[in-house]
Design a protein around this motif. Structure first.
Motif, PDB file in Angstrom:
ATOM      1  N   LEU A  36       0.830  -1.220   0.000  1.00 26.14           N
ATOM      2  CA  LEU A  36       0.000   0.000   0.000  1.00 26.14           C
ATOM      3  C   LEU A  36       0.861   1.265   0.000  1.00 26.14           C
ATOM      4  O   LEU A  36       0.424   2.324   0.438  1.00 26.14           O
ATOM      5  N   GLY A  37       2.098   1.131  -0.425  1.00 27.76           N
ATOM      6  CA  GLY A  37       2.992   2.284  -0.535  1.00 27.76           C
ATOM      7  C   GLY A  37       3.595   2.770   0.766  1.00 27.76           C
ATOM      8  O   GLY A  37       4.399   3.701   0.762  1.00 27.76           O
ATOM      9  N   ILE A  38       3.240   2.154   1.903  1.00 28.19           N
ATOM     10  CA  ILE A  38       3.765   2.637   3.186  1.00 28.19           C
ATOM     11  C   ILE A  38       4.241   1.548   4.140  1.00 28.19           C
ATOM     12  O   ILE A  38       5.098   1.781   4.975  1.00 28.19           O
ATOM     13  N   ILE A  39       3.699   0.337   4.028  1.00 26.64           N
ATOM     14  CA  ILE A  39       4.024  -0.733   4.976  1.00 26.64           C
ATOM     15  C   ILE A  39       5.139  -1.598   4.399  1.00 26.64           C
ATOM     16  O   ILE A  39       4.953  -2.214   3.346  1.00 26.64           O
ATOM     17  N   PRO A  40       6.322  -1.624   5.042  1.00 25.74           N
ATOM     18  CA  PRO A  40       7.398  -2.468   4.527  1.00 25.74           C
ATOM     19  C   PRO A  40       6.990  -3.944   4.562  1.00 25.74           C
ATOM     20  O   PRO A  40       6.611  -4.462   5.594  1.00 25.74           O
ATOM     21  N   ALA A  41       7.030  -4.603   3.388  1.00 21.01           N
ATOM     22  CA  ALA A  41       6.577  -5.990   3.301  1.00 21.01           C
ATOM     23  C   ALA A  41       7.673  -6.951   2.880  1.00 21.01           C
ATOM     24  O   ALA A  41       7.471  -8.152   2.893  1.00 21.01           O
ATOM     25  N   GLY A  42       8.822  -6.454   2.516  1.00 24.90           N
ATOM     26  CA  GLY A  42       9.896  -7.338   2.084  1.00 24.90           C
ATOM     27  C   GLY A  42      11.032  -6.545   1.475  1.00 24.90           C
ATOM     28  O   GLY A  42      11.028  -5.319   1.471  1.00 24.90           O
ATOM     29  N   ALA A  43      12.006  -7.274   0.971  1.00 25.07           N
ATOM     30  CA  ALA A  43      13.162  -6.664   0.338  1.00 25.07           C
ATOM     31  C   ALA A  43      13.481  -7.437  -0.931  1.00 25.07           C
ATOM     32  O   ALA A  43      12.993  -8.548  -1.126  1.00 25.07           O
ATOM     33  N   TYR A  44      14.281  -6.837  -1.791  1.00 27.17           N
ATOM     34  CA  TYR A  44      14.645  -7.525  -3.020  1.00 27.17           C
ATOM     35  C   TYR A  44      16.012  -7.069  -3.503  1.00 27.17           C
ATOM     36  O   TYR A  44      16.485  -5.989  -3.155  1.00 27.17           O
ATOM     37  N   VAL A  45      16.650  -7.930  -4.273  1.00 28.56           N
ATOM     38  CA  VAL A  45      17.887  -7.626  -4.982  1.00 28.56           C
ATOM     39  C   VAL A  45      17.669  -8.083  -6.404  1.00 28.56           C
ATOM     40  O   VAL A  45      17.233  -9.216  -6.633  1.00 28.56           O
ATOM     41  N   LYS A  46      17.925  -7.212  -7.369  1.00 27.02           N
ATOM     42  CA  LYS A  46      17.723  -7.569  -8.774  1.00 27.02           C
ATOM     43  C   LYS A  46      19.065  -7.877  -9.421  1.00 27.02           C
ATOM     44  O   LYS A  46      19.888  -6.998  -9.647  1.00 27.02           O
ATOM     45  N   ILE A  47      19.272  -9.168  -9.674  1.00 28.76           N
ATOM     46  CA  ILE A  47      20.451  -9.660 -10.378  1.00 28.76           C
ATOM     47  C   ILE A  47      19.940 -10.164 -11.725  1.00 28.76           C
ATOM     48  O   ILE A  47      18.979 -10.936 -11.751  1.00 28.76           O
ATOM     49  N   PRO A  48      20.535  -9.747 -12.835  1.00 29.80           N
ATOM     50  CA  PRO A  48      20.034 -10.208 -14.138  1.00 29.80           C
ATOM     51  C   PRO A  48      19.946 -11.735 -14.194  1.00 29.80           C
ATOM     52  O   PRO A  48      20.916 -12.431 -13.893  1.00 29.80           O
ATOM     53  N   SER A  49      18.764 -12.235 -14.571  1.00 28.64           N
ATOM     54  CA  SER A  49      18.549 -13.684 -14.567  1.00 28.64           C
ATOM     55  C   SER A  49      19.475 -14.400 -15.546  1.00 28.64           C
ATOM     56  O   SER A  49      19.872 -15.536 -15.296  1.00 28.64           O
ATOM     57  N   GLU A  50      19.862 -13.734 -16.631  1.00 26.51           N
ATOM     58  CA  GLU A  50      20.775 -14.400 -17.567  1.00 26.51           C
ATOM     59  C   GLU A  50      22.162 -14.594 -16.955  1.00 26.51           C
ATOM     60  O   GLU A  50      22.850 -15.568 -17.277  1.00 26.51           O
TER      61      GLU A  50
END
Length: 181
Positions: A36-50
């Motif tokens: 909802l734009g305000i509640i932290p729900a997780g984290a991510y790291v974007k590594i190219p899948s290739e």
């Protein structure tokens, strides 16, 4: 609980990022997922899948396993600190999971016990769930990377999808079968 979830997710993703840097993989971005734009729900790291799929198999497996191992390490560290400092994590377990009736209410549990319980509980569960060989989770991606050198792309995807379906059926049966009896 939300703060501990965010910390646990961030530690998981930092594990991926650190091993990606070490393997000379690109980390395009990382951040926090907001509900909802305000509640932290997780984290991510974007590594190219290739890079993960076409890179060195052992480097890719280490990068994928790093998040799982980070959560296992947080669990072990939390339980070790609880044992050394005599924090009764079992009280949190008894109260929150309503297993044993020896704890009557949340007011009997200290903030440190509650924090320790959630840190241990969420990290061991994040590690276990992410270890499952289900496509989209770290375990499924590890299965893909591990099978890829053995077969063609089409056969590799078929194997991973079959493993995913079998795993999901087994996990689902754990919820369905006990309620039948």
């Amino acid at each position: 609980v939300l703060v501990v979830m965010l910390i646990s997710a961030a530690i998981h993703e930092i594990g991926h990022a650190l091993l990606a840097f070490r393997a000379d993989y690109s980390v395009e971005e990382w951040g926090v997922v907001l509900l909802l734009g305000i509640i932290p729900a997780g984290a991510y790291v974007k590594i190219p899948s290739e890079e993960i799929r076409d890179g060195n198999m052992w480097d890719s497996l280490r990068v994928l396993a790093a998040g799982i191992m980070a959560n296992y390490m947080v669990f072990v560290i939390t339980v070790t600190i609880a044992i050394i400092t005599n924090i009764p994590l079992l009280e949190g377990y008894q109260y929150y999971l309503q297993i044993l009736p020896s704890v009557n209410g949340v007011d009997e549990i200290s903030t440190i016990t509650s924090l320790g319980f959630w840190m241990a509980f969420l990290n061991i569960n994040l590690a276990a769930v992410n270890s499952l060989p289900i496509y989209g989770l770290d375990g499924g991606n590890m299965a893909y990377v591990g099978c890829k050198p053995l077969q063609s792309e089409r056969i590799t995807k078929s194997i991973v999808y079959t493993i995913t379906i079998a795993t999901m059926l087994i996990v689902s049966s754990l919820f369905i079968l006990p309620s039948i009896s």
